[in-house]
Design an enzyme around this catalytic site. Structure first.
Site, PDB file in Angstrom:
ATOM      1  CB  THR A  10      -0.938   0.035   1.235  1.00  0.00           C
ATOM      2  OG1 THR A  10      -1.755   1.206   1.172  1.00  0.00           O
ATOM      3  CG2 THR A  10      -0.154   0.065   2.529  1.00  0.00           C
ATOM      4  CG  ASP A  78      -9.606  -5.131  -2.485  1.00  0.00           C
ATOM      5  OD1 ASP A  78      -9.326  -3.933  -2.613  1.00  0.00           O
ATOM      6  OD2 ASP A  78     -10.467  -5.690  -3.182  1.00  0.00           O
ATOM      7  CG  ASP A 164     -15.493   5.508   8.166  1.00  0.00           C
ATOM      8  OD1 ASP A 164     -15.827   4.322   7.998  1.00  0.00           O
ATOM      9  OD2 ASP A 164     -14.338   5.862   8.443  1.00  0.00           O
ATOM     10  CE  LYS A 184     -13.076   2.776  10.137  1.00  0.00           C
ATOM     11  NZ  LYS A 184     -12.698   3.544   8.958  1.00  0.00           N
ATOM     12  CG  HIS A 189     -13.883  -3.226   7.901  1.00  0.00           C
ATOM     13  ND1 HIS A 189     -14.567  -2.298   8.640  1.00  0.00           N
ATOM     14  CD2 HIS A 189     -13.201  -2.512   6.967  1.00  0.00           C
ATOM     15  CE1 HIS A 189     -14.332  -1.085   8.164  1.00  0.00           C
ATOM     16  NE2 HIS A 189     -13.497  -1.191   7.159  1.00  0.00           N
ATOM     17  NE  ARG A 190      -8.437  -0.154   7.285  1.00  0.00           N
ATOM     18  CZ  ARG A 190      -9.394   0.156   6.416  1.00  0.00           C
ATOM     19  NH1 ARG A 190      -9.506  -0.488   5.305  1.00  0.00           N
ATOM     20  NH2 ARG A 190     -10.218   1.138   6.661  1.00  0.00           N
TER      21      ARG A 190
END
Ligand code: IMP
Length: 206
Positions: A10, A78, A164, A184, A189-190
């Site tokens: 990334t 992803d 968000d 958060k 998820h991340r």
């Protein structure tokens, strides 16, 4: 001790910092064992193709690119938003959802299109999904994090990014954009996918 280098495919410095922080928070000795480098750190300026119809396929494409062209152990992620009333769209197209309206990688246009398409939807359930693919020591590992929630009618909050302001995680009354990064990450998820990756590295035999 020589550190083992792993490239995070990334160019997003924020994501790299997030993973580095999670590594040392999980186990300070891990940060001594592994060095996480970004694409910028290894001089990779190319726009790596992401043309797969699946999250795992796109993450694998990015990780393989670095492995093949730069010969580093590597992981890539992803992420996308899946909305049940829209047949799990925008999914892998989340970043470019409004591209057909002339707004490429435009978070506000993406959110407006989402809300327009959901105007009549009574089922507001949705989820974010992150898939991470790690290519290390000639092996492939896959980690996945899902955060379930719902899409509200009107955007609210200024933190975070992307969708968000319209996403309220299950069990919460605030959107992701109304939470601190720490709040958060603890449920996202991340955060879930990255913690699995970190857990794998902790328990990995040398
Ligand atoms: P990426 O794979 O992390 O680059 O994410 C692809 C797209 O999904 C982004 O451009 C955002 O539109 C959306 N997205 C990814 N993660 C999040 C998140 O945590 N919150 C809101 N939107 C996100």
């Amino acid at each position: 001790m020589n550190k083992k280098i792993i490239v995070f495919a990334t160019a997003n410095a924020h994501k790299v910092e997030e993973v580095r922080a999670l590594l040392s928070a999980a186990n300070p000795s891990l940060a001594e064992k592994y060095e996480i480098l970004s694409l910028t750190d290894i001089g990779c300026k190319e726009d790596i193709p992401e043309t797969s119809p699946s999250f795992e396929g796109n993450a694998l494409q990015k990780a393989e690119y670095v492995k093949v062209h730069y010969n580093y152990d590597c992981f890539a992620d992803d992420t996308g938003l899946e909305v049940r009333a829209l047949g799990m769209e925008p999914g892998v197209r989340s970043a470019r959802y409004a591209a057909d309206e002339g707004h490429d990688h435009d978070a506000r246009a993406n959110m407006e299109k989402l809300l327009r398409n959901m105007k009549k939807a009574t089922d507001r359930t949705a989820q974010f999904r992150t898939v991470i693919v790690l290519l290390m020591d000639s092996k492939k590992e896959v980690f996945e994090g899902v955060c379930k929630g719902s899409i509200i009618q009107t955007p609210s909050g200024k933190e975070g990014f992307g969708y968000d302001p319209v996403f309220v995680p299950d069990g919460e009354s605030r959107t992701f954009a109304e939470m601190s990064i720490g709040e958060k990450n603890s449920i996202s998820h991340r955060g879930k996918a990255v913690r699995q990756l970190v857990d794998y590295l902790i328990h990995k035999e040398d």
